[in-house]
Design a protein around this motif. Structure first.
Motif, PDB file in Angstrom:
ATOM      1  N   ASP A  38     -15.252  10.463  -2.187  1.00 48.33           N
ATOM      2  CA  ASP A  38     -14.350   9.788  -3.110  1.00 48.33           C
ATOM      3  C   ASP A  38     -13.087  10.617  -3.353  1.00 48.33           C
ATOM      4  OD1 ASP A  38     -13.889   7.480  -4.694  1.00 48.33           O
ATOM      5  OD2 ASP A  38     -14.260   8.666  -6.502  1.00 48.33           O
ATOM      6  N   LYS A  39     -13.258  11.930  -3.578  1.00 48.99           N
ATOM      7  CA  LYS A  39     -12.099  12.813  -3.761  1.00 48.99           C
ATOM      8  C   LYS A  39     -11.239  12.854  -2.496  1.00 48.99           C
ATOM      9  CE  LYS A  39     -14.267  16.032  -7.060  1.00 48.99           C
ATOM     10  NZ  LYS A  39     -14.693  17.441  -7.267  1.00 48.99           N
ATOM     11  N   ILE A  40     -11.895  12.966  -1.362  1.00 51.86           N
ATOM     12  CA  ILE A  40     -11.166  13.052  -0.089  1.00 51.86           C
ATOM     13  C   ILE A  40     -10.414  11.760   0.184  1.00 51.86           C
ATOM     14  CG2 ILE A  40     -11.416  13.330   2.406  1.00 51.86           C
ATOM     15  CD1 ILE A  40     -13.942  15.047   1.765  1.00 51.86           C
ATOM     16  N   TYR A  48      -7.392  11.544  -2.009  1.00 47.91           N
ATOM     17  CA  TYR A  48      -6.351  12.479  -1.552  1.00 47.91           C
ATOM     18  C   TYR A  48      -5.571  11.885  -0.371  1.00 47.91           C
ATOM     19  CZ  TYR A  48      -4.180  16.632   0.447  1.00 47.91           C
ATOM     20  OH  TYR A  48      -3.262  17.527   0.960  1.00 47.91           O
ATOM     21  N   ILE A  49      -6.292  11.316   0.581  1.00 43.48           N
ATOM     22  CA  ILE A  49      -5.623  10.748   1.760  1.00 43.48           C
ATOM     23  C   ILE A  49      -4.732   9.576   1.357  1.00 43.48           C
ATOM     24  CG2 ILE A  49      -5.994   9.539   3.951  1.00 43.48           C
ATOM     25  CD1 ILE A  49      -8.617  11.125   4.226  1.00 43.48           C
ATOM     26  N   ILE A  55      -3.589  18.712   9.293  1.00 44.45           N
ATOM     27  CA  ILE A  55      -3.791  20.064   8.771  1.00 44.45           C
ATOM     28  C   ILE A  55      -3.979  20.040   7.254  1.00 44.45           C
ATOM     29  CG2 ILE A  55      -2.699  22.324   8.442  1.00 44.45           C
ATOM     30  CD1 ILE A  55      -1.367  21.896  11.195  1.00 44.45           C
ATOM     31  N   LYS A  56      -3.185  19.223   6.564  1.00 42.08           N
ATOM     32  CA  LYS A  56      -3.299  19.119   5.103  1.00 42.08           C
ATOM     33  C   LYS A  56      -4.670  18.555   4.707  1.00 42.08           C
ATOM     34  CE  LYS A  56       1.636  18.469   4.131  1.00 42.08           C
ATOM     35  NZ  LYS A  56       2.643  17.525   3.584  1.00 42.08           N
ATOM     36  N   ILE A  57      -5.097  17.498   5.401  1.00 41.57           N
ATOM     37  CA  ILE A  57      -6.395  16.883   5.080  1.00 41.57           C
ATOM     38  C   ILE A  57      -7.533  17.845   5.388  1.00 41.57           C
ATOM     39  CG2 ILE A  57      -7.973  14.989   5.642  1.00 41.57           C
ATOM     40  CD1 ILE A  57      -5.469  13.297   6.285  1.00 41.57           C
TER      41      ILE A  57
END
Length: 281
Positions: free
Chosen positions: A209-211, A214-215, A250-252
């Motif tokens: 859920d957090k990931i 974020y995306i 890279i950020k993910i």
């Protein structure tokens, strides 16, 4: 048509690289490696009084109408500029850095280095939806209607030019020219694929859920969440699938590591993506 400075700059960089490959390696070696550049070299050899740069500009004009009608005003406009700019760069190089003999005595080295440099330059130009005119326009038309890769389309379009070169410069130079066209085709396709490469990410994590948030909210990319069952653990899982560019990947990746160091992340490279956020809004 809105002016795009970044696109304009990239096209000009490509044209300069392309002109250097022609001027320093291919033209002095009489390697007519297809296109109107090759045809201009053949004609200027038959009629030495004709300037190569001016002849190239004259030959390209005959194909511009086709580019405007079949491929659109934007492509035609940039192609018109690119072909004229290439002719101008070649004229400047002829005037200020005249080359009387091939760069090296080895014809094969001139061919390989010349075609690598030309292919890189053309890759820059093609990737910005433009061309340098001539058979590049024909290649773009073949690519548009048959979806054959642009490099292979150019190989088809340039075959007859290299055949003509074999009669004018001899079979040895003609076969070298054909080899050059093949090298050019491969380099252009690799260049364009490199420009357009995207990364397909598959992420399995208890912090999905957090990931996912974020995306969507930080990276501004869409996601798809699959419901799955672990084959070994028999536990319910959530699989996040998204396609991003290298910098976004890279950020993910770093964010995933920060919230769940045990997360499973798998990536694969794709060279063509169409849809929201990539080819249209």
């Amino acid at each position: 048509m809105k002016f795009d400075f970044k696109r304009f700059l990239i096209i000009n960089i490509g044209l300069f690289v392309l002109a250097c490959g022609l001027h320093f390696f291919l033209n002095p070696s009489e390697l007519a490696v297809g296109g109107t550049t090759g045809l201009a070299l053949i004609i200027s050899n038959l009629i030495p009084k004709l300037s190569y740069g001016l002849l190239l500009a004259f030959l390209n004009i005959t194909l511009f109408i086709i580019a405007f009608i079949v491929l659109g005003r934007e492509f035609g406009g940039y192609t018109l500029y690119a072909s004229m700019a290439l002719s101008g760069i070649l004229l400047i190089l002829e005037l200020f850095i005249p080359i009387e003999a091939p760069f090296t005595d080895d014809l094969f080295i001139n061919l390989v280095f010349g075609m690598l440099i030309v292919g890189v330059g053309m890759g820059f130009v093609f990737n910005q939806n433009a061309s340098t005119g001539g058979t590049d326009i024909i290649a773009k038309i073949i690519n548009k209607y048959s979806h054959i890769e642009i490099g292979k389309s150019l190989l088809i379009a340039d075959f007859l030019i290299t055949l003509f070169a074999s009669f004018v410069f001899g079979p040895r130079l003609g076969m070298y020219a054909l080899l050059g066209v093949i090298i050019n085709s491969l380099v252009i396709d690799k260049m364009i694929a490199g420009f357009n490469v995207k990364i397909n990410m598959i992420i399995i994590s208890n912090e999905y859920d957090k990931i996912n948030n974020y995306i969507i909210h930080e990276i501004i990319r869409g996601t798809t969440i699959y419901h799955a069952t672990g084959g070994f653990s028999n536990e319910d899982k959530r699989i996040i699938n998204t396609i991003v560019d290298r910098r976004e990947y890279i950020k993910i990746r770093d964010f995933v590591k920060s919230v769940d160091h045990r997360a499973f992340v798998s990536i694969s490279y794709v060279t063509e993506v169409e849809g929201e956020g990539f080819t249209y809004d």
